[in-house]
Design an enzyme around this catalytic site. Structure first.
Site, PDB file in Angstrom:
ATOM      1  N   SER A 330       3.049  13.849  34.921  1.00 49.86           N
ATOM      2  CA  SER A 330       2.504  13.038  36.008  1.00 49.86           C
ATOM      3  C   SER A 330       1.818  13.909  37.067  1.00 49.86           C
ATOM      4  O   SER A 330       0.879  14.627  36.763  1.00 49.86           O
ATOM      5  CB  SER A 330       3.616  12.171  36.606  1.00 49.86           C
ATOM      6  OG  SER A 330       3.076  11.110  37.364  1.00 49.86           O
ATOM      7  N   ASP A 444       2.908   6.914  31.966  1.00 48.05           N
ATOM      8  CA  ASP A 444       3.460   8.074  32.663  1.00 48.05           C
ATOM      9  C   ASP A 444       4.620   8.702  31.883  1.00 48.05           C
ATOM     10  O   ASP A 444       5.576   8.029  31.495  1.00 48.05           O
ATOM     11  CB  ASP A 444       3.944   7.626  34.047  1.00 48.05           C
ATOM     12  CG  ASP A 444       4.252   8.778  34.981  1.00 48.05           C
ATOM     13  OD1 ASP A 444       5.076   9.635  34.618  1.00 48.05           O
ATOM     14  OD2 ASP A 444       3.666   8.824  36.073  1.00 48.05           O
TER      15      ASP A 444
END
Length: 561
Positions: A330, A444
């Site tokens: 991320s 993610d």
């Protein structure tokens, strides 16, 4: 066995721990009855579970002892000249407890079990010495405790005229010299028994570089067979490999087109690939990875708290550390991508300020049918920062992680578009649309693995520093007051990493140094908190290095063999 081999064998056996107690007559009888056996690198000498009917003493070369159990196959130890194997199974009458295979072309002396037992009965002093030797071995090994060894023999070859293996081997030799004595061997220098020449070189030096210029097919095959790491060079005009060479280290020189670079990596499937520009620094980075001294940095996800990664990198550089490989999730993937591109930390701060604070790429809201935001602004931001770069051409090795909603597993990105690798890793479910690829919906990486130390540890290329900005996410202390309700975007950001908290805890234990910056007062979507979070990361890394972390890392990186 010739007279010369008999003399050499007798001298070696006299120094072998197992046979050191034998008198001259018994020793001569052992040598007379022993048979010389040649095994090629990769060949199995004994197999776990087989009946034990003979023992071996290593005359030259190197062997690897492997044991298979319910957890897989482990390497227990390596055996060099003078070492013996198989005697314990002979004495107990049990099956072989481990598999032994040759790491180098090796010469062994073989003695059948009946002769060994007869000699034990004839020479009481010899029998006592054998028993003492076995007791010492078991005491020292703690029951065959695994012993790690760093790569020592490296072959260098080329896929074509765009890279010179002779020159690169010399540059690699210079870089290796920092870690111990090193020697280069060519086909001409290893004339006669090549296995013996290599054995002598390995005994006298910490590292041996085998130079394969492609002129001698037998030498090329020998180099590939003996090397702990096979280094294959590719430059302009690089040709396809004439035979499968998977598992090697691919070194790519500047000038190779982006498409050809990606094609070569896809075709060859190397264990690792390195980009060099001819500078000493880039050669030294290759040397550190080959000898398992490459410093790795793993950066967690955490939204705006991930700004702390910039400061952590600053502190590492200020302490004199070179980051050779990086992995991120991320926001950690975003910061890691900028570092892998070669950007200085000041440039990274400026880009974060311009792209994440001033332009605010995560505010293009839409009706929430697929996600709260369209992600068009975020996509344009990634394009501006990373352009058409592919992961294969980065000067510093990078991987990112995302999660596949269809297969429910972690996806590791090591090849292809850098924009896609970072974008997939940052696609918070519900906030940003999943990245759709054939058979996959990528979101993610924090959903499954927010601190992917395990991914980097699998490479086993050196020490790892992990920076975790999310660990104390919910540690707010004891309080009777009701916590304030976060915004929907903050809730989605926090919920993303909840499923990987336990995995992150276990991954922390895999790192050599773990740094947890104090950024609990920074909201995960508070992108205006750049300087505050970055400074917290810098302080936390500096404190961890000062508290003994720097010494531990340098011990791993700089230790001479």
């Amino acid at each position: 066995m010739t007279v010369e081999q008999h003399a050499v064998g007798r001298d070696l056996l006299a120094r072998a721990p197992l046979l050191a107690g034998a008198d001259a007559r018994t020793l001569d009888e052992i040598v007379r009855r022993m048979r010389t056996v040649h095994v090629d690198a990769g060949e199995v000498v004994v197999r776990q579970g087989d009946a034990a009917d003979r023992l071996y003493v290593v005359l030259s070369g190197r062997l690897r002892v492997l044991r298979r159990d319910e957890d897989g196959t482990r390497m227990l130890r390596e055996l060099g000249g003078g070492a013996s194997l198989g005697e314990l199974a002979l004495l107990t009458g049990q099956a072989r407890s481990a598999t032994v295979e040759a790491v180098r072309d090796s010469m062994l002396l073989e003695l059948d079990g009946a002769t060994f037992r007869a000699l034990l009965e004839q020479d009481v002093a010899f029998a006592i010495a054998v028993a003492r030797s076995l007791a010492f071995q078991l005491q020292a090994s703690g029951g065959l405790r695994p012993q790690a060894s760093r790569p020592a023999v490296f072959s260098v070859s080329s896929l074509g005229p765009g890279a010179d293996p002779v020159r690169f081997a010399a540059e690699l030799q210079t870089a290796f010299a920092r870690f111990g004595d090193v020697v280069r061997l060519t086909a001409e220098e290893a004339c006669g028994s090549r296995a013996s020449a290599l054995d002598r070189a390995e005994q006298d030096h910490a590292h041996v570089v085998l130079v394969d210029d492609g002129a001698d097919e037998d030498w090329s095959a020998f180099c590939a067979r003996q090397a702990d790491r096979r280094v294959v060079l590719a430059g302009v005009g690089a040709e396809d490999a004439s035979s499968p060479v998977g598992g090697m280290d691919l070194v790519v020189f500047g000038g190779l087109s982006r498409d050809r670079h990606a094609q070569l990596v896809e075709e060859l499937d190397p264990r690792a690939q390195h980009v060099v520009d001819g500078s000493a620094a880039s050669i030294e980075r290759v040397a550190r990875r080959l000898t398992e001294r490459a410093l790795g940095l793993v950066l967690s996800g955490g939204g705006a708290r991930g700004y702390a990664h910039v400061g952590a990198i600053e502190a590492l550089h200020e302490a004199g550390f070179e980051i050779d490989r990086i992995g991120g999730c991320s926001m950690g993937a975003f910061i890691g991508g900028m570092h892998a591109l070669g950007l200085e930390t000041g440039e990274m701060r400026d880009l974060c300020r311009d792209e994440l604070v001033r332009r605010s790429p995560f505010n293009d809201y839409t009706l929430p049918r697929v996600s709260l935001i369209r992600s068009r602004k975020a996509g344009r931001m990634l394009g501006r920062v990373f352009g058409p770069t592919i992961l294969e051409e980065l000067p510093v090795s990078l991987f990112t992680v995302s999660a596949d909603l269809i297969a429910s597993r972690t996806i590791v990105h090591r090849r292809g578009s850098l924009v896609e690798a970072v974008g997939a890793s940052m696609s918070i479910p519900g906030l940003v649309p999943p990245l759709s690829r054939p058979g996959r919906l990528l979101v993610d990486g924090g959903v499954l693995n927010n601190l992917p130390v395990d991914v980097m540890r699998a490479e086993d290329d050196g020490p790892i520093v992990a920076v975790d900005v999310i660990r104390r996410l919910e540690e707010t202390g004891e309080s009777s007051a009701l916590p304030a309700l976060p915004s929907i975007t903050e809730t989605l950001s926090r919920a993303t990493v909840l499923g990987s908290v336990e995995r992150a805890e276990s991954n922390r234990r895999l790192a050599d140094l773990v740094v947890t910056p104090d950024v609990q007062d920074v909201a995960m979507r508070e992108f205006s908190a750049l300087e505050r979070a970055a400074d917290a990361g810098r302080r936390a890394m500096a404190e961890a290095l000062d508290a003994g972390g720097a010494e531990r890392l340098r011990d791993r990186i700089d230790a001479r063999v």
